[in-house]
Motif scaffolding. Sequence first.
Motif, PDB file in Angstrom:
ATOM      1  N   ARG A   1      -3.824  -4.635   5.781  1.00  0.00           N
ATOM      2  CA  ARG A   1      -4.313  -4.912   7.479  1.00  0.00           C
ATOM      3  C   ARG A   1      -3.482  -5.940   7.877  1.00  0.00           C
ATOM      4  O   ARG A   1      -4.271  -7.313   7.484  1.00  0.00           O
TER       5      ARG A   1
ATOM      6  N   THR B   1      -6.043  -7.321   2.908  1.00  0.00           N
ATOM      7  CA  THR B   1      -6.863  -5.815   2.852  1.00  0.00           C
ATOM      8  C   THR B   1      -8.580  -6.132   3.075  1.00  0.00           C
ATOM      9  O   THR B   1      -8.978  -7.066   3.314  1.00  0.00           O
ATOM     10  N   ALA B   2      -9.276  -5.017   2.935  1.00  0.00           N
ATOM     11  CA  ALA B   2     -10.557  -5.201   2.909  1.00  0.00           C
ATOM     12  C   ALA B   2     -11.175  -5.993   2.004  1.00  0.00           C
ATOM     13  O   ALA B   2     -12.370  -6.537   2.414  1.00  0.00           O
TER      14      ALA B   2
ATOM     15  N   PRO C   1      -1.364  -3.873  14.006  1.00  0.00           N
ATOM     16  CA  PRO C   1      -1.345  -2.852  13.278  1.00  0.00           C
ATOM     17  C   PRO C   1       0.050  -2.486  12.766  1.00  0.00           C
ATOM     18  O   PRO C   1       0.129  -1.982  11.719  1.00  0.00           O
TER      19      PRO C   1
ATOM     20  N   ASP D   1       0.693  -1.255  -0.014  1.00  0.00           N
ATOM     21  CA  ASP D   1       0.073   0.034  -0.103  1.00  0.00           C
ATOM     22  C   ASP D   1       0.895   1.206   0.185  1.00  0.00           C
ATOM     23  O   ASP D   1       0.608   2.192  -0.498  1.00  0.00           O
TER      24      ASP D   1
ATOM     25  N   ARG E   1      -2.288  -9.459   9.105  1.00  0.00           N
ATOM     26  CA  ARG E   1      -3.020 -10.409  10.059  1.00  0.00           C
ATOM     27  C   ARG E   1      -2.102 -11.486  10.291  1.00  0.00           C
ATOM     28  O   ARG E   1      -1.360 -12.191   9.507  1.00  0.00           O
TER      29      ARG E   1
ATOM     30  N   ARG F   1      -2.747 -12.732   0.170  1.00  0.00           N
ATOM     31  CA  ARG F   1      -2.843 -12.907   1.601  1.00  0.00           C
ATOM     32  C   ARG F   1      -2.522 -14.434   2.155  1.00  0.00           C
ATOM     33  O   ARG F   1      -1.457 -14.256   2.771  1.00  0.00           O
TER      34      ARG F   1
ATOM     35  N   THR G   1      -5.765  -0.866   1.447  1.00  0.00           N
ATOM     36  CA  THR G   1      -4.685  -0.453   2.897  1.00  0.00           C
ATOM     37  C   THR G   1      -4.651  -1.929   3.312  1.00  0.00           C
ATOM     38  O   THR G   1      -5.332  -2.931   3.293  1.00  0.00           O
TER      39      THR G   1
ATOM     40  N   PRO H   1       3.359  -3.632  10.278  1.00  0.00           N
ATOM     41  CA  PRO H   1       3.670  -4.764   9.505  1.00  0.00           C
ATOM     42  C   PRO H   1       4.751  -5.393   9.903  1.00  0.00           C
ATOM     43  O   PRO H   1       5.203  -6.271   8.838  1.00  0.00           O
TER      44      PRO H   1
ATOM     45  N   ASP I   1      -5.237  -9.756  13.794  1.00  0.00           N
ATOM     46  CA  ASP I   1      -5.080  -8.343  12.934  1.00  0.00           C
ATOM     47  C   ASP I   1      -4.030  -7.541  13.829  1.00  0.00           C
ATOM     48  O   ASP I   1      -4.348  -7.350  15.066  1.00  0.00           O
TER      49      ASP I   1
END
Length: 481
Positions: free
Chosen positions: A229, A323-324, A281, A215, A231, A345, A227, A283, A279
Amino acid sequence: MWAGETPDDRPADVAVIGAGVVGTAIARALAVQDVSCVLIDAANDVGTGTSKANTAILHTGFDTVPGSLESRLLRRGYELLGDYAARAGIPVERTGALLVAWTPEQVAELPAIEDKARRNGVTDVFRIGADELYRREPALGPGALGGLAIPGESIICPWTTPLAYATQALAAGARLRLRSQVTGIRAGAPEHQVVTGTGVVRCRWVVNAAGLRSDAVDAMMGGDRFTIRPRRGELIVFDKLARPLLSEILLPVPTARTKGVLVAPTVYGNVLLGPTAEDVPDPADVATTAAGLAALMEAGRRILPGLAAEEVTATYAGLRAATADRDYQIWVDGARRYACVAGIRSTGLSASLGIAEYVTGLMAEAGLRLAGRTEPDPPVMPYIGQAGTRPYQDAARIAADPEYGTIVCHCERVTRGEIRDALAGPLPPADLDGLRRRTRVLNGRCQGFYCAATVAQLFAGSGLPVPAAPAGRSPAAESPA
Ligand SMILES: Cc1cc2nc3c(=O)[nH]c(=O)nc-3n(C[C@H](O)[C@H](O)[C@H](O)COP(=O)(O)OP(=O)(O)OC[C@H]3O[C@@H](n4cnc5c(N)ncnc54)[C@H](O)[C@@H]3O)c2cc1C
């Protein structure tokens, strides 16, 4: 300058940012088609991100969302990588998997999962009852009610895979620029300027394969469509003595959020339990946690009670670039000569060659010239699996070169000859972790206690820059053992 790197300033057709399994696969696909290519990574080696810290399963894609890009590229990648691995000497074991239902509700979900598998093109999936489950896996915990057999699911070496791709890309003329974090991109015509910590790379095309930071790299190209996220998935590696406990991969019934906690053999002869799904915050947060490992042990005891008595060799964590959107975030902007390959992912190892084929195809449609060559043979990589013949087992090889008969790492049976070859290879390791991923040295139950000094000596004698890192392994640096 480091061996394996050629950070010259000639402009390239394509700069690939990120030398994980996805970026190396793309660089390989471009280089073998005579596209001049620079592969850039912030790290000191290829395959050091999520690509080294996963569950190491060659997924069929039976449980992906039918019709999704992931389903399509995973299916294709599974076929391509299975073939490539056989030719490149990448360890793969065709173990098959059993998806186990532990509750009546989960049993009720099996027909839908079977149907989904068929819609994903995975047709050799079939339901089995509890008796058959226990016949196939006698050590399975009590209470299993039935399941699905997925014979195509396999285990693979996640370390050799990106190394093979990168080795082939380099042999075909690609340049590798390590320790070069991309901090900005001056996008323009006719060329982009990729600003890295070791200078500017000029190129016509940019491929963003930056995984957990894709991102940020997308933002450097002016994008804001997704974005990452992170995990986190924590895993536990059990000693080789646990290996007889199972013969297939034992999968849970997946949820919408995660594939769930599995127990699987590894190609190095160990047993893997995990991953969690949390999840986080940061990376870069690949720490394991007491809570995560405790939850895994509890799940493991239920799935395979015998695990409780086995030694733990290692723990580690990897971060999924979620991601979303569930699906891969892949697109090519021909006008700006930019390919975004993000949101890969949970399946990027298996899908890597499918992704590379797809992305390079889109780039060609957008004007990038590929030579149109037939696929060349891959390099034959040093074999580090447990199922095949290793150098210490090969009398003819030892007779020809006694260094293959001199074992340095007794836990993993790694010889002086293998360490020598890795240190002198076309893509040598930058540190002991890199040597571990090339040979399995320091990867065993003694954690390097017996061989670390000898290995460090061999490294020092190789002429390569001596690594600053100590021989020990931090949990954050772990990978499947
Ligand atoms: C717990 C877990 C289990 C998994 N299990 C499986 C499995 O069993 N089978 C499977 O197929 N897949 C699995 N996956 C998914 C798979 O590991 C990933 O999809 C794959 O490794 C992603 O590869 P990548 O190349 O996109 O990312 P990465 O391997 O993370 O590579 C990205 C690279 O980009 C570099 N980079 C980032 N930013 C910059 C920058 N600004 N400048 C320069 N370099 C940069 C990084 O250093 C890194 O090397 C799993 C993932 C996790 C976390």
